[in-house]
Design a protein around this motif. Sequence first.
Motif, PDB file in Angstrom:
ATOM      1  N   ALA A  25       0.814  -1.223   0.000  1.00  0.00           N
ATOM      2  CA  ALA A  25       0.000   0.000   0.000  1.00  0.00           C
ATOM      3  C   ALA A  25       0.842   1.265   0.000  1.00  0.00           C
ATOM      4  N   ALA A  26       1.868   1.314   0.831  1.00  0.00           N
ATOM      5  CA  ALA A  26       2.713   2.512   0.893  1.00  0.00           C
ATOM      6  C   ALA A  26       3.482   2.719  -0.409  1.00  0.00           C
ATOM      7  N   LYS A  27       3.956   1.629  -0.990  1.00  0.00           N
ATOM      8  CA  LYS A  27       4.704   1.732  -2.247  1.00  0.00           C
ATOM      9  C   LYS A  27       3.807   2.219  -3.373  1.00  0.00           C
ATOM     10  N   ILE A  50      -1.798   2.085 -16.048  1.00  0.00           N
ATOM     11  CA  ILE A  50      -0.348   2.279 -15.955  1.00  0.00           C
ATOM     12  C   ILE A  50       0.258   1.318 -14.933  1.00  0.00           C
ATOM     13  N   LEU A  51      -0.349   1.207 -13.774  1.00  0.00           N
ATOM     14  CA  LEU A  51       0.200   0.336 -12.727  1.00  0.00           C
ATOM     15  C   LEU A  51       0.099  -1.143 -13.078  1.00  0.00           C
ATOM     16  N   SER A  52      -0.911  -1.530 -13.836  1.00  0.00           N
ATOM     17  CA  SER A  52      -1.078  -2.946 -14.167  1.00  0.00           C
ATOM     18  C   SER A  52      -0.098  -3.409 -15.237  1.00  0.00           C
ATOM     19  N   ALA A  53       0.660  -2.496 -15.819  1.00  0.00           N
ATOM     20  CA  ALA A  53       1.605  -2.846 -16.882  1.00  0.00           C
ATOM     21  C   ALA A  53       2.946  -3.333 -16.340  1.00  0.00           C
ATOM     22  N   ALA A  67       3.421  -8.379  -9.525  1.00  0.00           N
ATOM     23  CA  ALA A  67       4.018  -7.616 -10.620  1.00  0.00           C
ATOM     24  C   ALA A  67       5.019  -6.635 -10.037  1.00  0.00           C
ATOM     25  N   PHE A  68       6.121  -6.476 -10.723  1.00  0.00           N
ATOM     26  CA  PHE A  68       7.147  -5.541 -10.290  1.00  0.00           C
ATOM     27  C   PHE A  68       6.627  -4.122 -10.501  1.00  0.00           C
ATOM     28  N   LEU A  69       6.612  -3.337  -9.458  1.00  0.00           N
ATOM     29  CA  LEU A  69       6.162  -1.953  -9.548  1.00  0.00           C
ATOM     30  C   LEU A  69       7.354  -1.097  -9.941  1.00  0.00           C
ATOM     31  N   ASP A  70       7.363  -0.645 -11.177  1.00  0.00           N
ATOM     32  CA  ASP A  70       8.461   0.160 -11.709  1.00  0.00           C
ATOM     33  C   ASP A  70       8.051   1.622 -11.621  1.00  0.00           C
ATOM     34  N   ALA A  71       8.484   2.300 -10.566  1.00  0.00           N
ATOM     35  CA  ALA A  71       8.097   3.691 -10.326  1.00  0.00           C
ATOM     36  C   ALA A  71       8.532   4.590 -11.475  1.00  0.00           C
TER      37      ALA A  71
END
Length: 86
Positions: A25-27, A50-53, A67-71
């Motif tokens: 959640a924080a990320k 965007i986040l689901s990609a 899924a890797f969250l690529d900021a």
Amino acid sequence: MGSVNCGSRTDNEYTNLFGRTSGAAAKVAGVIALMLEANRKLTIDDIRVILSAGTPVASDADKPVGAFLDAEAAVCEALRRKGKKC
């Protein structure tokens, strides 16, 4: 949504041992804040797409853990949708 974190042995090792939703959640909130700073016109649907990609991550073969969250990629996409380059 689960949490996928870097492991301690190598740069490309991941572990799902931390936090689940409380870790994620924080990320995710932080990345969304960065995306909205880059482009305040993003809608909830834009953010979701965007986040689901993110790149799928598996700790064992054929066992995806999230899924890797690529900021950086998410913020760049927010900028691209605003007509700006990253």
